[in-house]
Design a protein around this motif. Structure first.
Motif, mmCIF file in Angstrom:
data_model
loop_
_atom_site.group_PDB
_atom_site.id
_atom_site.type_symbol
_atom_site.label_atom_id
_atom_site.label_comp_id
_atom_site.label_asym_id
_atom_site.label_seq_id
_atom_site.Cartn_x
_atom_site.Cartn_y
_atom_site.Cartn_z
ATOM 1 N N GLU A 147 0.673 -1.214 0.146
ATOM 2 C CA GLU A 147 -0.093 -0.047 -0.146
ATOM 3 C C GLU A 147 0.664 1.210 -0.054
ATOM 4 O O GLU A 147 0.599 2.260 -0.793
ATOM 5 N N ALA A 148 1.942 1.153 0.722
ATOM 6 C CA ALA A 148 2.828 2.474 1.014
ATOM 7 C C ALA A 148 3.531 2.660 -0.406
ATOM 8 O O ALA A 148 3.824 3.818 -0.923
ATOM 9 N N TYR A 149 3.920 1.472 -1.015
ATOM 10 C CA TYR A 149 4.634 1.686 -2.522
ATOM 11 C C TYR A 149 3.611 2.289 -3.291
ATOM 12 O O TYR A 149 3.843 3.251 -4.375
ATOM 13 N N MET A 150 2.274 1.978 -3.500
ATOM 14 C CA MET A 150 1.200 2.480 -4.373
ATOM 15 C C MET A 150 1.068 3.787 -3.826
ATOM 16 O O MET A 150 0.721 4.933 -4.957
ATOM 17 N N VAL A 151 1.078 4.223 -2.828
ATOM 18 C CA VAL A 151 0.776 5.508 -2.482
ATOM 19 C C VAL A 151 1.687 6.527 -2.911
ATOM 20 O O VAL A 151 1.577 7.819 -3.541
ATOM 21 N N PHE A 152 2.965 6.023 -2.699
ATOM 22 C CA PHE A 152 4.213 6.823 -3.333
ATOM 23 C C PHE A 152 3.871 7.284 -4.733
ATOM 24 O O PHE A 152 4.288 8.258 -5.113
ATOM 25 N N VAL A 153 3.868 5.931 -5.452
ATOM 26 C CA VAL A 153 3.715 6.178 -6.895
ATOM 27 C C VAL A 153 2.814 7.136 -7.062
ATOM 28 O O VAL A 153 2.925 8.110 -8.348
ATOM 29 N N ARG A 154 1.442 7.165 -6.707
ATOM 30 C CA ARG A 154 0.377 8.056 -6.923
ATOM 31 C C ARG A 154 0.670 9.399 -6.477
ATOM 32 O O ARG A 154 0.188 10.365 -7.237
ATOM 33 N N ASN A 155 1.373 9.633 -5.667
ATOM 34 C CA ASN A 155 1.671 10.786 -5.104
ATOM 35 C C ASN A 155 2.830 11.574 -6.031
ATOM 36 O O ASN A 155 2.847 12.777 -6.227
ATOM 37 N N HIS A 156 3.769 10.672 -6.462
ATOM 38 C CA HIS A 156 5.118 11.296 -7.148
ATOM 39 C C HIS A 156 5.354 10.451 -8.595
ATOM 40 O O HIS A 156 6.136 9.719 -8.909
ATOM 41 N N PRO A 157 4.138 10.713 -9.521
ATOM 42 C CA PRO A 157 4.369 9.866 -10.847
ATOM 43 C C PRO A 157 5.746 10.345 -11.409
ATOM 44 O O PRO A 157 6.178 9.477 -12.132
ATOM 45 N N GLY A 158 6.003 11.687 -11.688
ATOM 46 C CA GLY A 158 7.115 12.105 -12.265
ATOM 47 C C GLY A 158 8.427 11.670 -11.803
ATOM 48 O O GLY A 158 9.235 11.273 -12.302
ATOM 49 N N LEU A 159 8.505 11.918 -10.323
ATOM 50 C CA LEU A 159 9.548 11.382 -9.574
ATOM 51 C C LEU A 159 9.819 9.907 -9.908
ATOM 52 O O LEU A 159 10.759 9.462 -9.982
ATOM 53 N N TYR A 160 8.643 8.867 -9.794
ATOM 54 C CA TYR A 160 8.864 7.673 -10.245
ATOM 55 C C TYR A 160 9.339 7.278 -11.389
ATOM 56 O O TYR A 160 10.192 6.475 -11.590
ATOM 57 N N GLU A 161 8.837 8.016 -12.452
ATOM 58 C CA GLU A 161 9.456 7.919 -13.713
ATOM 59 C C GLU A 161 10.859 8.226 -14.087
ATOM 60 O O GLU A 161 11.703 7.484 -14.498
ATOM 61 N N ALA A 162 11.263 9.249 -13.156
ATOM 62 C CA ALA A 162 12.793 9.493 -13.206
ATOM 63 C C ALA A 162 13.720 8.480 -12.562
ATOM 64 O O ALA A 162 14.711 8.170 -12.954
ATOM 65 N N MET A 163 13.161 7.701 -11.540
ATOM 66 C CA MET A 163 13.638 6.394 -10.927
ATOM 67 C C MET A 163 13.638 5.623 -11.915
ATOM 68 O O MET A 163 14.954 4.779 -11.832
ATOM 69 N N LEU A 164 13.112 5.505 -12.972
ATOM 70 C CA LEU A 164 13.096 4.195 -13.933
ATOM 71 C C LEU A 164 13.985 4.616 -15.132
ATOM 72 O O LEU A 164 14.170 3.660 -15.900
ATOM 73 N N ARG A 165 14.215 5.994 -15.226
ATOM 74 C CA ARG A 165 14.624 6.384 -16.252
ATOM 75 C C ARG A 165 16.075 7.087 -16.339
ATOM 76 O O ARG A 165 16.539 8.037 -16.879
ATOM 77 N N SER A 166 17.021 6.600 -15.104
ATOM 78 C CA SER A 166 18.159 6.963 -14.632
ATOM 79 C C SER A 166 19.223 6.996 -15.934
ATOM 80 O O SER A 166 18.963 6.005 -16.406
ATOM 81 N N PRO A 167 19.942 7.857 -16.121
ATOM 82 C CA PRO A 167 20.955 7.962 -17.339
ATOM 83 C C PRO A 167 21.756 6.919 -17.175
ATOM 84 O O PRO A 167 22.341 6.178 -18.401
ATOM 85 N N ASP A 168 22.265 6.492 -16.179
ATOM 86 C CA ASP A 168 23.361 5.348 -15.845
ATOM 87 C C ASP A 168 22.872 4.426 -14.841
ATOM 88 O O ASP A 168 23.297 4.872 -13.444
#
Length: 199
Positions: A88-109
């Motif tokens: 539940e905490a994971y999902m709340v985090f992603v819902r609150n921070h969609p852009g930040l979550y995308e950044a976590m998955l698209r790191s340059p290196d």
């Protein structure tokens, strides 16, 4: 150039997170960020070395925040309750921070040592929760991969509006986690039977 008083990396990352969450990660540029912070773009170079460096720092920052969220959610819980709280905490985090979550998955290196370290700490939190089931080292790793896949897959589909039917998404998530827990507890019972037979 002398850094602007009151401007530090944490302030920059918080502002970047807000922009990414509300406008989308691709809308975050050094120019747009500087405008939001009411500074000239060159001032950012006192803290970050360009947009790729900013995105890497943002990814690290995101994993740090997620790690804290998961730790807080699971403190005082064990086994099934801990898994549910973590999910539940994971999902709340992603819902609150969609852009930040995308950044976590698209790191340059993705091989960057700083990023790998905090990613591993986040994974270790999941492993610690699942260690309570005493599945054995290999099965615990398999279970960790499974739980991470469930949560990331669900979060990604939800973000991309991949669930079209008018059913409550939280109920779907809880059902999915319960199915996972049924499997984990079945493995635990099977391990106990095997130990009894060997004994």
């Amino acid at each position: 150039m002398t850094p602007r008083p009151g401007l530090d990396l944490d302030t920059i990352l918080q502002a970047t997170t807000k922009m990414a969450d509300t406008q989308g990660l691709d809308e975050v540029t050094l120019a747009s960020l500087a405008k939001k912070l009411n500074i000239r773009p060159p001032s950012l170079y006192n803290h970050i070395n360009g947009l790729p460096a900013l995105r890497k720092k943002l990814a690290v920052y995101g994993y740090e925040q997620l790690h804290k969220v998961l730790i807080r959610a699971t403190v005082g819980h064990s086994k099934d309750n801990a898994v549910r709280a973590l999910g539940e905490a994971y999902m709340v985090f992603v819902r609150n921070h969609p852009g930040l979550y995308e950044a976590m998955l698209r790191s340059p290196d993705p091989e960057d040592l700083e990023l790998r370290h905090i990613q591993n700490e986040t994974v270790d939190t999941v492993i610690q929760v699942l260690n309570e089931y005493h599945l054995g080292e290999d099965q615990t790793i398999h279970a960790t991969r499974g739980l991470r896949s469930i949560l990331h897959g669900f979060a990604s589909l939800e973000q991309k509006r991949g669930f079209g039917l008018p059913l409550d998404l939280d109920i779907s998530l809880h059902t999915l986690i319960d199915i996972f827990l049924t499997g984990i507890n079945a493995i635990k019972q099977e391990n106990k039977k095997s130990e009894y037979v060997r004994g």
